[in-house]
Design a protein around this motif. Structure first.
Motif, PDB file in Angstrom:
ATOM      1  N   ILE A  19      -3.649   3.580   2.969  1.00  0.00           N
ATOM      2  CA  ILE A  19      -4.639   2.954   2.081  1.00  0.00           C
ATOM      3  C   ILE A  19      -5.437   4.027   1.346  1.00  0.00           C
ATOM      4  N   TYR A  20      -5.796   5.091   2.044  1.00  0.00           N
ATOM      5  CA  TYR A  20      -6.561   6.180   1.421  1.00  0.00           C
ATOM      6  C   TYR A  20      -5.666   7.174   0.679  1.00  0.00           C
ATOM      7  N   GLY A  21      -4.396   7.207   1.037  1.00  0.00           N
ATOM      8  CA  GLY A  21      -3.522   8.221   0.449  1.00  0.00           C
ATOM      9  C   GLY A  21      -3.760   9.611   1.021  1.00  0.00           C
ATOM     10  N   PRO A  53       4.136  10.901  -4.729  1.00  0.00           N
ATOM     11  CA  PRO A  53       5.301  10.888  -3.847  1.00  0.00           C
ATOM     12  C   PRO A  53       5.399  12.095  -2.925  1.00  0.00           C
ATOM     13  N   ASP A  54       4.989  13.258  -3.380  1.00  0.00           N
ATOM     14  CA  ASP A  54       5.248  14.485  -2.628  1.00  0.00           C
ATOM     15  C   ASP A  54       4.140  14.855  -1.660  1.00  0.00           C
ATOM     16  N   ARG A  55       3.027  14.145  -1.708  1.00  0.00           N
ATOM     17  CA  ARG A  55       1.922  14.465  -0.796  1.00  0.00           C
ATOM     18  C   ARG A  55       2.357  14.123   0.631  1.00  0.00           C
ATOM     19  N   TRP A 111       0.821  -1.216   0.000  1.00  0.00           N
ATOM     20  CA  TRP A 111       0.000   0.000   0.000  1.00  0.00           C
ATOM     21  C   TRP A 111       0.852   1.262   0.000  1.00  0.00           C
ATOM     22  N   LEU A 112       1.835   1.259   0.880  1.00  0.00           N
ATOM     23  CA  LEU A 112       2.658   2.468   1.008  1.00  0.00           C
ATOM     24  C   LEU A 112       3.491   2.694  -0.258  1.00  0.00           C
ATOM     25  N   ALA A 113       4.068   1.604  -0.792  1.00  0.00           N
ATOM     26  CA  ALA A 113       4.879   1.749  -2.016  1.00  0.00           C
ATOM     27  C   ALA A 113       4.020   2.303  -3.144  1.00  0.00           C
ATOM     28  N   ARG A 114       2.770   1.843  -3.220  1.00  0.00           N
ATOM     29  CA  ARG A 114       1.881   2.322  -4.272  1.00  0.00           C
ATOM     30  C   ARG A 114       1.553   3.800  -4.077  1.00  0.00           C
ATOM     31  N   ARG A 115       1.308   4.179  -2.849  1.00  0.00           N
ATOM     32  CA  ARG A 115       1.015   5.592  -2.591  1.00  0.00           C
ATOM     33  C   ARG A 115       2.225   6.463  -2.895  1.00  0.00           C
TER      34      ARG A 115
END
Lengths: 488, 488
Positions: free
Chosen positions: A208-210, A16-18, A7-11
């Motif tokens: 998960i939500y980003g 990336p900068d959020r 999940w984290l890698a996908r976000r």
């Protein structure tokens, strides 16, 4: 169940900068959190840790904690968050019970860690230092794989480690989403301790939500209000005592319109608090959940918050709920044991097949809590497990306190109940039958407990009685102790 | 994968009175939709239908269609939505291919149904009449169970039935949610036909999210705009030609601020349309998906819509995406075949193990479409499967049209390609080698196609040529036909 991309890698790939974590001393973007988790995963592998082993963590809330949460599954390790309020004895017991291979600790807990000599110990923060060079790609997440072990007190005197899978956390996050919705501007405030499921689950929802999580080291009512006002927090997970303190400071000044949800869990909320929030327009959403359900199980939808004041709401979409009385499903209005089933429910307790078999029947978790459904299917929690004391969101099991009291040579019998407290909701109070009145000083007995138990578990008052009320079978009748206390 | 409570039954319990379907002639609450689905499920069981059988449906968009969608899984039936634009021959072929036990039809298709005599046929609407008395509880939904078979044209000349499980639909709905968010006020406009996955998936999102779907019988640009203005629609699924017509009518009048997403799929969107929307502040979110992925696979997040104009976006959270060129994963910027993997991807085609094996490798769906990723991982679709024609959101496979042309005695060879069209995006055009010039009247050949194929598949122009460009192996070189057409 399927495997999902980490999940984290996908976000980190998607945006990336959020900001992922907004802390008091640092803000980490999703890319930085991902890089820190990768670094920590490399560090843990370099220490020789192997998939399936247990990784305990004893630390304050911090971004490093979040790195550990995401690093552990990348190595196939089960993270075991430890309650920082426990005594060294209690910590040592949990470390032994889960057979932890390594304990990660932060600076604030270095001294405690130093005396926990039954386990290998490593400082957390240095392991998360960013590394240069090639970093291994995060493996996919197997939703069936165990992810976390969180200790929850039990009726037997010793806590049990509830095992939560990656899927339990995923389903919990999406279930909450289907109830509370998701706005592009959402920011979730985490002031609950990360060693409880209520805090930990916020970090998982964040990736998960980003969305950014505003993470506080500890709860401070003024800081929580400042985060809502100045850092655009839209949702905050709180327990009743926190919300009450925030209202006290706030006075009549309204909350900003972007603040859309105070998610109120961790035990019953006083009706007066709910009414006060309603009259001031504070958007409170009550929830009922527990470690074993990976946080929320039943939540009041925002649209019903005022109409059903005092209700814990309805089961989240993939959760089933029923009330069982006298071995059958209860009728509306009839009080019985609250039972839940669904993909958020734990598969059981670590190393405790009997406790697992006692709690889970055909997938139904028997919570031990009492409640009823109104004709529209809204849950009203009548009483937590008859013996459970909830003090400021912390669960206290009388059996655990009683066992410690009975270790004292002066104590023949012990009965512990919760006494109402305007600030904490409840505080523990002990009734004792004394063997030797000469050595039964109240302060000394409380000290005896404080030396062996987290401070919040130690009785606030000691009442010496000639005998404890018991059933014919010798079982303690705590309800009669409560009546006795009321008459005092 | 876990079993979930029936989505619709749960929504009917959670908020019975909330509108589920807002149609031109009726609004159904979640309770009414649930009751209609229950009635239909009882009716289907009374007709002797058994779990695992295929239930075809030939109907316009209507609330009754939604009742059928939710009733079928309650009986363990696989719903097979049929394209209402197909000819009786094409319909009969699909009914036979899936071995449908029953065909549900609405009034508008009673005449066509009457000649489809290879299958039992029942009128849809009377079966959904509300029943009195005890109604069986909806069984839990097994996410692994097949749910829907949707035909999609293939390169081999005949369509294939893509099987979608309940889990495919669930994961698709939650994946979209994690990208687009969910507001309490959301209402989703369905003007796409429900026999396509793009339309059908809106109905499933509606019950999974618990939000109203504004359902139109067919696309009408003025009615779609009125729904946005007057019925508080916040999201609309559209194809490019629909959006273009809406803008044409709209002129410079702005869209209301509550309208937060025009989800644009079903083929490439002209850059000019995207720029026009951007300049007018119309919130367009491009998406790339297909029947085999239960709708969206890759979607541009709202936050990136302007920055990445023309990109289809990034894979939805549980989806993996890669570009394969020359048998290896392509570098950024390198064009190759778009491949996706994740819990939304079909397990295969009904009764077609070879086609399934050709399309799916280790869970990766090889789409046949060409694209590349930019350095930030955003997908740009360069070309749909080189031979695919997309006309107003409908897919046309040249091989299917060529096979029909070759059935005509005057035609020796046929090559069909898409010609650019300002309204439809593309229209089919045929190049023919003629056996007998005396019987090769263009209008008559087009009529020949219209009698056997859905009207949109029939060539708009016929060009007679001396020979068709082919490779040494005899394979048609459609790119040379496109060059030829450009020079005309």
């Amino acid at each position: 169940m399927p495997h999902l991309p980490d999940w984290l890698a996908r976000r980190a790939l998607l945006h990336p900068d959020r900001p992922a974590l907004i802390g008091s001393f640092a803000t980490w973007s999703f890319a930085e959190l991902d890089a820190r988790a990768s670094a920590l995963a490399m560090g843990l592998r370099a220490l020789g840790l192997l998939p399936g082993q247990r990784l305990a963590i004893l630390a304050r809330n911090s971004p490093y904690y979040a790195a550990a949460l995401h690093a552990a599954p990348r190595c196939g390790l089960l993270l075991v968050p430890l309650n920082t309020r426990l005594t060294p004895n209690e910590l040592a017991w949990q470390l032994a019970d889960c057979g932890a291979t390594l304990l990660l600790y932060d600076e604030a807990h270095a001294a405690v860690a130093a005396i926990l000599d039954g386990v290998e110990r490593v400082a957390l923060e240095p392991l998360t230092e960013l590394v240069t060079g090639e970093v291994a790609a995060a493996p996919p997440i197997d939703l069936d794989a165990p992810h976390t072990i969180i200790y929850t007190s039990g009726t037997t005197g010793h806590p049990k480690g509830a095992m939560l899978s990656a899927g339990n956390h995923w389903w919990s996050a999406t279930a909450s989403l289907l109830n509370l919705g998701l706005h592009e501007t959402d920011r979730w405030l985490a002031v609950l301790p990360l060693f409880h499921v209520g805090g930990l689950s916020i970090l998982l929802r964040g990736v998960i939500y980003g969305i950014p999580v505003v993470l506080h080291e500890r709860f401070d009512p003024a800081a929580a209000l400042a985060a809502i006002d100045d850092e655009a927090v839209t949702i905050a997970s709180l327990v009743a005592v926190m919300l009450a303190r925030m209202l006290e400071i706030r006075g009549q000044r309204p909350f900003p319109p972007h603040f859309r949800c105070a998610l109120l869990g961790g035990g019953p909320a006083p009706q007066q608090l709910l009414e006060s929030c309603a009259s001031r327009g504070v958007p409170v959403v009550q929830t009922y959940g527990m470690t074993e359900t990976a946080s929320q199980a039943v939540t009041l939808a925002p649209a019903d918050a005022l109409r059903k004041l005092g209700s814990a709401g309805q089961p989240l979409l993939p959760m089933e709920l029923r009330i069982v009385a006298a071995g059958r499903v209860a009728a509306p209005g009839e009080v019985g044991e609250i039972c839940v089933r669904g993909p958020m429910v734990t598969k059981g307790y670590y190393g405790r097949p009997e406790a697992t078999a006692a709690a889970l029947h055909d997938g139904w978790l028997h919570t031990g809590d009492l409640g009823y459904l109104d004709p529209e299917g809204f849950l009203y929690v009548v009483d937590r497990r008859s013996d459970l004391i909830i003090s400021g969101g912390e669960n206290i099991y009388p059996a655990e306190v009683e066992a410690i009291l009975l270790e004292h040579p002066a104590v023949a019998e012990a009965g512990v109940i919760g006494a109402p407290d305007p600030l904490w909701g409840q505080v523990p109070v002990a009734f004792l039958v004394i063997r030797d009145a000469a050595h039964a000083d109240s302060n000394q007995l409380i000290e005896h407990c404080r030396a062996r138990l987290a401070t919040y578990k130690a009785p606030r008052q000691i009442h010496v009685v000639a005998e404890l009320p018991r059933t014919a079978a010798g079982k303690l009748r705590r309800n009669l102790l409560r009546e006795l206390l009321e008459r005092m």
